[in-house]
Design a protein around this motif. Sequence first.
Motif, PDB file in Angstrom:
ATOM      1  N   LYS A 160      -7.219  -7.789  -5.240  1.00  0.00           N
ATOM      2  CA  LYS A 160      -6.201  -6.857  -4.756  1.00  0.00           C
ATOM      3  C   LYS A 160      -6.770  -5.885  -3.733  1.00  0.00           C
ATOM      4  O   LYS A 160      -6.036  -5.351  -2.894  1.00  0.00           O
ATOM      5  N   GLY A 161      -8.084  -5.663  -3.806  1.00  0.00           N
ATOM      6  CA  GLY A 161      -8.713  -4.763  -2.842  1.00  0.00           C
ATOM      7  C   GLY A 161      -8.645  -5.272  -1.422  1.00  0.00           C
ATOM      8  O   GLY A 161      -8.762  -4.499  -0.465  1.00  0.00           O
ATOM      9  N   GLY A 162      -8.457  -6.583  -1.257  1.00  0.00           N
ATOM     10  CA  GLY A 162      -8.384  -7.148   0.085  1.00  0.00           C
ATOM     11  C   GLY A 162      -7.257  -6.567   0.909  1.00  0.00           C
ATOM     12  O   GLY A 162      -7.433  -6.238   2.088  1.00  0.00           O
ATOM     13  N   ARG A 163      -6.099  -6.418   0.293  1.00  0.00           N
ATOM     14  CA  ARG A 163      -4.950  -5.845   1.019  1.00  0.00           C
ATOM     15  C   ARG A 163      -5.192  -4.361   1.316  1.00  0.00           C
ATOM     16  O   ARG A 163      -4.795  -3.861   2.371  1.00  0.00           O
ATOM     17  N   ILE A 164      -5.844  -3.673   0.378  1.00  0.00           N
ATOM     18  CA  ILE A 164      -6.160  -2.256   0.601  1.00  0.00           C
ATOM     19  C   ILE A 164      -7.086  -2.113   1.803  1.00  0.00           C
ATOM     20  O   ILE A 164      -6.883  -1.251   2.669  1.00  0.00           O
ATOM     21  N   ARG A 176      -7.414  -4.220   4.297  1.00  0.00           N
ATOM     22  CA  ARG A 176      -6.658  -4.546   5.507  1.00  0.00           C
ATOM     23  C   ARG A 176      -5.838  -3.336   5.956  1.00  0.00           C
ATOM     24  O   ARG A 176      -5.816  -2.983   7.156  1.00  0.00           O
ATOM     25  N   ASP A 177      -5.176  -2.678   4.987  1.00  0.00           N
ATOM     26  CA  ASP A 177      -4.383  -1.495   5.323  1.00  0.00           C
ATOM     27  C   ASP A 177      -5.264  -0.384   5.893  1.00  0.00           C
ATOM     28  O   ASP A 177      -4.868   0.327   6.827  1.00  0.00           O
ATOM     29  N   MET A 178      -6.467  -0.232   5.334  1.00  0.00           N
ATOM     30  CA  MET A 178      -7.387   0.782   5.852  1.00  0.00           C
ATOM     31  C   MET A 178      -7.734   0.493   7.308  1.00  0.00           C
ATOM     32  O   MET A 178      -7.823   1.416   8.133  1.00  0.00           O
ATOM     33  N   GLY A 179      -7.933  -0.775   7.633  1.00  0.00           N
ATOM     34  CA  GLY A 179      -8.218  -1.143   9.021  1.00  0.00           C
ATOM     35  C   GLY A 179      -7.076  -0.801   9.953  1.00  0.00           C
ATOM     36  O   GLY A 179      -7.281  -0.580  11.150  1.00  0.00           O
ATOM     37  N   LEU A 180      -5.853  -0.755   9.399  1.00  0.00           N
ATOM     38  CA  LEU A 180      -4.671  -0.388  10.181  1.00  0.00           C
ATOM     39  C   LEU A 180      -4.407   1.119  10.150  1.00  0.00           C
ATOM     40  O   LEU A 180      -3.468   1.597  10.793  1.00  0.00           O
ATOM     41  N   GLY A 181      -5.230   1.844   9.376  1.00  0.00           N
ATOM     42  CA  GLY A 181      -5.037   3.286   9.271  1.00  0.00           C
ATOM     43  C   GLY A 181      -3.950   3.681   8.303  1.00  0.00           C
ATOM     44  O   GLY A 181      -3.420   4.797   8.366  1.00  0.00           O
ATOM     45  N   ILE A 182      -3.617   2.787   7.364  1.00  0.00           N
ATOM     46  CA  ILE A 182      -2.556   3.054   6.388  1.00  0.00           C
ATOM     47  C   ILE A 182      -3.160   3.610   5.105  1.00  0.00           C
ATOM     48  O   ILE A 182      -4.078   3.026   4.539  1.00  0.00           O
ATOM     49  N   ASP A 183      -2.643   4.730   4.661  1.00  0.00           N
ATOM     50  CA  ASP A 183      -3.090   5.348   3.403  1.00  0.00           C
ATOM     51  C   ASP A 183      -1.956   6.223   2.887  1.00  0.00           C
ATOM     52  O   ASP A 183      -1.635   7.252   3.474  1.00  0.00           O
ATOM     53  N   ASN A 184      -1.339   5.794   1.796  1.00  0.00           N
ATOM     54  CA  ASN A 184      -0.199   6.525   1.243  1.00  0.00           C
ATOM     55  C   ASN A 184      -0.573   7.436   0.088  1.00  0.00           C
ATOM     56  O   ASN A 184       0.316   7.968  -0.587  1.00  0.00           O
TER      57      ASN A 184
END
Length: 402
Positions: free
Chosen positions: A217-221, A223-231
């Motif tokens: 599941k960390g893989g998607r996290i 990927r999101d970090m690479g996009l600058g996504i953090d909720n």
Amino acid sequence: MRKIIHIDMDAFFASIETVSNPGLKGKPIIVCGNPEGRTAVASASYEARKFGVKAGMGLPEALRLCPRAILVEGTPSKYITTSLKLLKTLSKYSDLLEIFSIDEAFLDVTNTEHLFGGARTISKEIKEYVVNNFSVTCSIGIAPNKLLAKLASGFSKPDGLSEIQPENVSQTLENIPVQELCGIGEKTREVLSRLGIKTCGELGRFDVRKLEKGFGKGGRIFRDMGLGIDNSSVHPYYYESETKSFGHTMTLQEDTRDLSLILRHLLQLSEQVGRRLRKENYAGKTITVVIRYENFETLTRQKTFDLHFDEGLPIYRAAKSIFLREFDRKRLLRLIGVSVSNLVKGKKQEELFKKQRNETLIRTLDDINDKYGEFAVTRGSILYTGRKQSIVPFGLIKQKGA
């Protein structure tokens, strides 16, 4: 769109020591524990950092890199006092103030920035307050989330102020090395590198299915970090997040293979963990033991039991069985640790070893040790452990956002 501010004090411990002793200004300083004993770098001035000295580095290695470094034994009381004064000032801008460490904090000013002229004005006021009141500097990052705000605060250290605007996130991240993101350490960087991923831009574009294959599941996290996504939210200082484990580690004064000495230290650590569990009204089923040899090779082994633990002696017996199974007696031990996880709140320890639990006695001993200090009353078998060791808690381990 959210407005998050990350405040990071510059070379905090070293800077505070320089204020106390102006003769240290401009010199390579290493703040550590007792320089006469085994210790590590707690903080380094920027003059020392130029030689590669980093926090957490062993003192011998740091001195090899910077032989002329000046060693300063740290004074935690000064750092705590300064930190508390700063946090009090930060809280006037927003109730959403998260203490990330003694020298870092997040401030969510999304709903309050208009009262103070905007996030940038708030940041300038904070920087001015730090200089005028403590004679040190801080670096500040402003961004739409915590991940990017922390990244931005490191852009122009020391004494920097940087902002990442929402429309510039992709452009900003494109060529930044992945290890610059909070949450991606050296081991993760190595795995990503083997996949051909070195920058945040490459991470954000990478096939998420392949990342999930390697990281779950960390893989998607990632990927999101690479996009600058953090909720993740900014959790205020009064927020109580889920407790994950209680534990202690001990760095031995000297490397040893003396089994009786090691087991006395393991018992001491187990007693400390048990006291903390009872104080917070927890019991746990999983016992973890950390073994670090003289060359820093580290083993972590754990076992989950059917019953719950909150007393030192049963914790010790379980940890001892794990330790004896894994420890190479031909090698020298540098550090040992024990923790209890898989926690349940409000559950008393069941009798694993079929002995009557004396609740009154345990409470009485806890009360005495609370009043007069750790190990004011303790088991005779841990009284003669030689010189005082460096004991470091590695719990509470709480679930945090990125």
